[in-house]
Design a protein around this motif. Structure first.
Motif, short mmCIF file in Angstrom:
data_model
loop_
_atom_site.label_atom_id
_atom_site.label_comp_id
_atom_site.label_asym_id
_atom_site.label_seq_id
_atom_site.Cartn_x
_atom_site.Cartn_y
_atom_site.Cartn_z
N LEU A 19 0.81 -1.22 0.11
CA LEU A 19 0.14 0.06 -0.22
C LEU A 19 0.88 1.25 0.02
O LEU A 19 0.60 2.24 -0.75
CB LEU A 19 -0.97 0.07 1.30
CG LEU A 19 -2.14 -1.11 1.26
CD1 LEU A 19 -2.60 -0.91 2.69
CD2 LEU A 19 -3.11 -0.92 0.08
N LEU A 20 2.04 1.19 0.72
CA LEU A 20 2.86 2.32 1.01
C LEU A 20 3.63 2.79 -0.53
O LEU A 20 3.70 3.77 -0.84
CB LEU A 20 3.80 2.12 1.96
CG LEU A 20 3.40 2.41 3.29
CD1 LEU A 20 4.43 1.95 4.49
CD2 LEU A 20 2.62 3.52 3.64
N VAL B 169 6.76 9.27 6.32
CA VAL B 169 5.27 8.60 6.72
C VAL B 169 5.60 6.99 6.54
O VAL B 169 5.17 6.29 7.38
CB VAL B 169 4.42 8.96 5.63
CG1 VAL B 169 3.12 8.26 5.66
CG2 VAL B 169 4.08 10.14 5.96
N GLU B 170 6.40 6.60 5.54
CA GLU B 170 6.66 5.16 5.42
C GLU B 170 7.36 4.56 6.75
O GLU B 170 6.94 3.70 7.26
CB GLU B 170 7.53 4.86 4.28
CG GLU B 170 7.81 3.36 3.84
CD GLU B 170 8.06 3.23 2.52
OE1 GLU B 170 8.83 2.03 2.16
OE2 GLU B 170 8.66 4.25 1.79
N GLU B 171 8.25 5.40 6.99
CA GLU B 171 9.16 4.92 8.20
C GLU B 171 8.30 4.96 9.75
O GLU B 171 8.46 3.70 10.31
CB GLU B 171 10.23 5.79 8.36
CG GLU B 171 11.32 5.47 9.62
CD GLU B 171 12.41 6.46 9.92
OE1 GLU B 171 12.81 6.37 10.85
OE2 GLU B 171 12.57 7.31 8.79
N LYS B 172 7.49 5.83 9.80
CA LYS B 172 6.41 5.98 10.84
C LYS B 172 5.62 4.73 11.03
O LYS B 172 5.30 4.15 11.88
CB LYS B 172 5.75 7.01 10.99
CG LYS B 172 6.76 8.21 11.27
CD LYS B 172 7.42 8.30 12.50
CE LYS B 172 8.22 9.40 12.83
NZ LYS B 172 9.15 9.36 14.17
N VAL B 173 5.15 4.46 9.71
CA VAL B 173 3.88 3.52 9.52
C VAL B 173 4.63 2.09 9.66
O VAL B 173 4.00 1.21 10.37
CB VAL B 173 3.33 3.52 8.22
CG1 VAL B 173 2.36 2.26 7.85
CG2 VAL B 173 2.52 4.62 7.95
N ARG B 174 5.81 1.84 9.24
CA ARG B 174 6.50 0.60 9.37
C ARG B 174 6.89 0.57 10.90
O ARG B 174 6.88 -0.87 11.46
CB ARG B 174 7.89 0.50 8.57
CG ARG B 174 7.64 0.48 7.23
CD ARG B 174 8.96 0.37 6.24
NE ARG B 174 8.71 -0.09 4.83
CZ ARG B 174 8.67 -1.34 4.59
NH1 ARG B 174 8.71 -2.26 5.04
NH2 ARG B 174 8.16 -1.47 3.22
N GLU B 175 7.40 1.33 11.50
CA GLU B 175 7.47 1.23 13.20
C GLU B 175 6.25 0.80 13.77
O GLU B 175 6.41 0.08 14.73
CB GLU B 175 8.05 2.74 13.66
CG GLU B 175 9.54 2.95 12.93
CD GLU B 175 10.13 4.23 13.65
OE1 GLU B 175 9.40 4.78 14.45
OE2 GLU B 175 11.44 4.64 13.29
#
Length: 295
Positions: free
Chosen positions: A216-217, A282-288
């Protein structure tokens, strides 16, 4: 007897406190080391970018000095800088960036909403999903510039025509990423979640979204790229008097290569900033959040 038990409990408590203090200290040291490594990487990245830009400007100035092309076709870096200053002082560039980003935001949101909803319907109804995914893949590869004549005749020379081109060029990427991301979730995840009592909204929120998050990202990032490309092209041809694409078109009409190159640099810079400081973060935050980070 009670004294012995109490002393043992105190001993165990002290050991646990000591272990917790050691773990906290080790964690602080790891965070300090990681922050230093990240700072070193950031310094290296900035230095590499600076060296690349400096080398590019030097080569550009050398080519300009050799007069391989006339000045009207290839201006010097100083001439482009002066054109950039003129555009900023006249508020043309600032207004153009603001209008372009506003159109991009509206078109991107519409594409995500429509594409996400249709993608979920494609997952729910398998035959429709198979058929629609083929059409979406073909339309996704459709050149964005080909939608412009259709939008002009159907809608006209206005913002709605530009938004139509943005949506038609980016919505199919959201459809395919949503459909493929959820469809490719390992079945064992769903079976395990159902065996533990998850179903409906809980299954969708806590299992399907995290499992499909990477796809999705990537789809959102690709959608933004398609929307950005389509927007600039649409602004150049569907002239509304505003936007970065319109500034490019005016530079072309008056053979002002300095203005064209200055606007191109701005377009490149905006795209780089969004990719580096918006989507990457945003991708980094969502993955965390969903436990997908490699660290």
């Amino acid at each position: 007897m009670a004294t012995t038990i109490q002393s043992r409990l105190n001993f165990i408590t002290n050991r646990l406190n000591l272990r917790e203090a050691i773990n906290r200290r080790v964690s602080e040291m790891d965070n300090h080391v990681n922050s230093k490594k990240e700072m070193n990487y950031n310094v290296k990245d900035v230095l590499s970018i600076f060296l690349f830009i400096a080398a590019f400007l030097i080569i550009w100035q050398i080519v300009f000095s050799l007069e391989i092309w006339p000045r009207v076709s290839l201006p010097s870096p100083a001439m482009v800088s002066q054109s950039f200053i003129d555009l900023v002082s006249e508020n043309t560039l600032i207004d153009g960036i603001a209008i372009t980003l506003w159109r991009l935001f509206i078109g991107f949101v519409i594409s995500v909403l429509i594409g996400g909803c249709v993608g979920l319907v494609m997952v729910r109804f398998k035959q429709f999903g198979k058929t629609m995914s083929s059409f979406a893949l073909g339309l996704q590869s459709f050149p964005s510039i080909a939608w412009v004549p259709f939008a002009i005749l159907l809608i006209g020379f206005n913002d709605f025509g530009i938004l139509f081109v943005i949506v038609m060029n980016s919505v199919f990427s959201v459809m395919n990423s949503t459909y493929g991301g959820i469809r490719n979730i390992p079945p064992i995840y769903l079976h395990a979640a159902r065996n533990m009592g998850a179903s409906g909204i809980l299954l969708f929120r806590y299992v399907m979204i995290p499992a499909s998050a990477p796809s999705l990202l990537m789809g959102l990032r690709q959608t933004w790229s398609f929307a950005w490309h389509a927007l600039i092209g649409a602004e150049m041809l569907i002239t509304t008097g505003l936007g970065l694409g319109y500034i490019l078109a005016i530079g072309r009409e008056f053979s002002n290569m300095s203005q064209i190159i200055a606007t191109m640099i701005v377009i490149f810079g905006v795209g780089l900033l969004f990719d580096r400081f918006v989507f990457s973060k945003v991708e980094e935050k969502v993955r965390e959040k969903w436990g997908l980070s490699s660290s």
